[in-house]
Scaffold this active site. Structure first.
Site, PDB file in Angstrom:
ATOM      1  N   ASP A   8      -8.631  -1.107   4.047  1.00 18.02           N
ATOM      2  CA  ASP A   8      -7.398  -0.825   3.313  1.00 18.02           C
ATOM      3  C   ASP A   8      -7.344   0.689   3.153  1.00 18.02           C
ATOM      4  O   ASP A   8      -8.026   1.263   2.303  1.00 18.02           O
ATOM      5  CB  ASP A   8      -7.464  -1.544   1.954  1.00 18.02           C
ATOM      6  CG  ASP A   8      -6.343  -1.113   1.007  1.00 18.02           C
ATOM      7  OD1 ASP A   8      -5.435  -0.404   1.450  1.00 18.02           O
ATOM      8  OD2 ASP A   8      -6.405  -1.516  -0.177  1.00 18.02           O
ATOM      9  N   GLU A 171      -0.007  -4.670   4.573  1.00 16.49           N
ATOM     10  CA  GLU A 171      -0.806  -4.861   3.352  1.00 16.49           C
ATOM     11  C   GLU A 171      -0.468  -6.168   2.617  1.00 16.49           C
ATOM     12  O   GLU A 171      -1.384  -6.907   2.233  1.00 16.49           O
ATOM     13  CB  GLU A 171      -0.626  -3.638   2.436  1.00 16.49           C
ATOM     14  CG  GLU A 171      -1.368  -2.423   2.973  1.00 16.49           C
ATOM     15  CD  GLU A 171      -0.912  -1.091   2.386  1.00 16.49           C
ATOM     16  OE1 GLU A 171      -0.119  -1.101   1.426  1.00 16.49           O
ATOM     17  OE2 GLU A 171      -1.339  -0.050   2.908  1.00 16.49           O
TER      18      GLU A 171
END
Ligand code: AMP
Length: 617
Positions: A8, A171
């Site tokens: 991430d 995401e």
């Protein structure tokens, strides 16, 4: 082969995760922290620092410390957002050759890809140390609203960091994977992701191991740092009122106030009032030290930032409309991203949705965990680990029409992958090249969207006008990345193409985008060339990134303007391209006919060239 991890890559913090023994877990840093600050710096000795080390020295070295660089990826240097950012960022931004943003750190110029790759390399090192094995593959997440250029920049950064990028994953989709995999769900969920720099909202249907994005959208310029900025502005104004001193020109002071503002903001998620104390922020006229010592209440914070939260709610409303979904049809709302911890965000979402958000995911870790699940699925390739992800295009992709508006080739929320073909033809006898500009964005006018690139189809065989037909195939892959190929329909030969990333402003006043002659080679800087069929925006954007970039060269000279007078066009709809892990099972929405109903009138007014390009429908 080394291990595959999920990353991430956040605006403020980054996080990595891995699947081991069938279970995903976050990879922890030496001190036990699960995230690494997305910060890069060069200190006075010339040493490069990344992560915690870079963040620690930021206040003392603000001009050579790069934070929140993700906000700049894929942006045009002349855009309004960059103008705004320049006023609050403490480091120097420089214009690149293609109007991209470059960063100057201690007299060295870096591309955004290089900065991101430094952070990715650090994550990779931390992961290798923790896992005691080589890590050479990754799934990297991006905001759902990232355009083609931004996605490719992240891919390029991963490659520079020595990683095989298995997939660039949205995401919210990653968060949905973290939430729903292995639970045999049959649910519609909404993922509200408010991180450090971006806001995303996605509506996703989960049917056991199939995750299908119905609609997605967001704001790549709305996140926690905007909340910090509001507090910072309030402190600056209060200080000026009290002492008559404007601190906004003092970069060290700004960095210290920003840090204190963020800490206060975070604290106010759990307490009702706090103090911002910064000793010796500056000197008074007599040379004595002045401090900042102010109380900030949760109520005041909400007053300063309430409109930002409302902006997210408006976007949620819009995405629900686009999804054709009511709030009642949503079974669960996931809140991810650090800023979603703010009580005001939780309250407004609860009010808007009529239900409390799910407690099923960790806001800081869900995206990394989801990415690791995808990485494991792609790397392991065993039937048991198979996950089906069906994503959509976050923003329309199209080309310029003669009136400056965008002719949409691929609609927003188009199921991916997808494929379209169009036929171009020449407008002059013996015309040797045709130009095509491609844009991405939701604005009606191309000028307000992102120019992805200008393709020039070269060495077209000499023939009377309208006799050569070039079939251009546009393929958007499952990551939302566009690839182009072109062939001469009569001969079947591949048509050579170059991609130029020239300044958008160079071409002002020109009949933009559909058909033109390429600039004469002598007048233009060498374009980034590549051979079909690997031609893609990715291929070119990803090139030339290994070393710090030299300052910008002179802009390209635009070529002569040409009007086509007789052309033909056709559209070919093709089958969806199956891809790993499995094919999309749902029906693909039908694209609208290429020529809108009012077009003939417009064409009659402006000439036939555009009609010729796409009129065949
Ligand atoms: P992320 O990109 O998800 O790591 O989010 C980072 C952003 O979340 C930063 O702007 C942080 O200031 C913000 N943040 C982290 N924790 C909190 C909290 N408890 N309350 C409000 N904002 C937070």
């Amino acid at each position: 082969m080394g291990k595959a991890i999920g990353i991430d890559l956040g605006t403020t913090n980054s996080c990595a995760a891995v699947v081991e023994n069938g279970k995903p877990r976050v990879i922890t840093y030496k001190g036990g922290q699960s995230t690494i600050p997305s910060v890069f710096a060069i200190d006075e000795k010339g040493d490069r620092l990344v992560g915690h080390d870079a963040k620690k020295q930021a206040q003392l070295n603000p001009t050579n410390t790069v934070a929140a660089a993700k906000r700049l990826i894929g942006r045009n240097y002349h855009s309004k957002t960059i103008e705004k950012v320049k006023q609050v960022f403490t480091y120097e931004l420089v214009e690149g050759e293609s109007s991209e943003v470059l960063i100057k750190v201690r007299d060295q110029i870096f591309t955004l890809e290089q900065i991101s790759s430094a952070i990715l390399r650090k994550i990779r090192e931390v992961a290798e140390e923790s896992l005691e094995t080589e890590v050479d593959q990754a799934v990297i997440t991006v905001p759902a609203d990232f355009n083609d250029r931004q996605r490719q920049a992240v891919r390029a950064a991963g490659k520079l960091a020595g990683l095989k990028v298995l997939r660039v994953l949205n995401e919210p989709t990653a968060a949905a994977l973290a939430y729903g995999l292995g639970k045999n769900l049959n649910q519609r969920i909404a993922v509200y992701d408010l991180g450090g720099g971006t806001f995303d909202i996605s509506v996703i249907d989960i049917k056991e191991r199939i995750f299908e994005v119905i609609a997605t959208g967001g704001d790549t310029f709305l996140g926690g740092v905007d909340f910090d900025d509001r507090v910072m502005q309030w402190v600056l104004e209060s200080f000026q009122k009290q002492h008559g001193i404007d601190l906004s020109y003092d970069r060290v002071a700004i960095q210290r106030i920003r840090d204190a503002a963020e800490s206060a903001k975070i604290e106010l998620s759990s307490v009702m009032r706090t103090r911002l104390c910064i000793p010796f922020i500056t000197k008074n006229e007599g040379g004595g030290g002045l401090d900042i010592d102010m109380e900030l209440t949760r109520e005041k914070l909400e007053e300063l930032t309430g409109d930002l939260v409302e902006r997210t709610i408006q976007t949620v409303e819009r995405i629900f409309r686009e999804a054709g979904s009511t709030r009642q049809q949503v079974d669960e709302v996931l809140l991810v991203g650090g800023q979603s911890r703010m009580p005001l965000v939780q309250r407004r979402i609860t009010e808007f949705m009529g239900k409390s958000p799910s407690k099923g995911v960790h806001p800081d870790e869900a995206v990394g965990i989801g990415a690791s699940i995808m990485a494991h699925s792609l790397a392991a390739a065993t039937a048991n680990d198979d996950v089906t992800l069906l994503d959509v295009l976050p923003m329309p992709i199209g080309i310029n029409k003669v009136d400056g508006s965008m002719y949409v080739l691929f609609q927003k929320n188009q199921a991916l992958p997808d494929h379209q073909t169009r036929t171009l033809t020449t407008s002059k006898d013996n015309q040797r090249s045709i130009m095509l500009r491609i844009y991405q964005g939701e604005a009606r006018l191309c000028a307000d969207n992102e120019l992805l690139g200008t393709f020039v189809f070269n060495n077209i065989r000499p023939a009377p006008k309208g006799k050569v037909q070039i079939e251009v195939s546009f393929h958007i892959d499952s990551e939302g990345i566009l690839n182009l190929t072109a062939r001469d329909k009569q001969t079947g030969q591949t048509v050579e193409s170059t991609l130029k990333l020239g300044k958008v402003t160079d071409d002002k006043g020109k009949k933009d985008g559909a058909e033109d002659e390429a600039p004469p080679p002598a007048a233009a800087p060498p374009p980034v060339a590549f051979t079909m069929p690997q031609s893609s925006l990715a291929a070119s954007l990803g090139s030339d990134l290994a070393a710090p970039t030299t300052p910008p060269a002179a802009p390209a000279t635009p070529g002569p303007d040409v009007t086509a007078t007789e052309t033909r066009a056709e559209t070919t709809k093709t089958e969806r391209v199956p891809e790993k892990p499995s094919e999309r099972t749902t029906a693909k929405p039908t694209l609208p006919p290429p020529a809108p109903a009012e077009e003939p009138g417009l064409w009659a007014k402006v000439g036939n060239w555009f009609k010729g390009l796409f009129g065949g429908g």
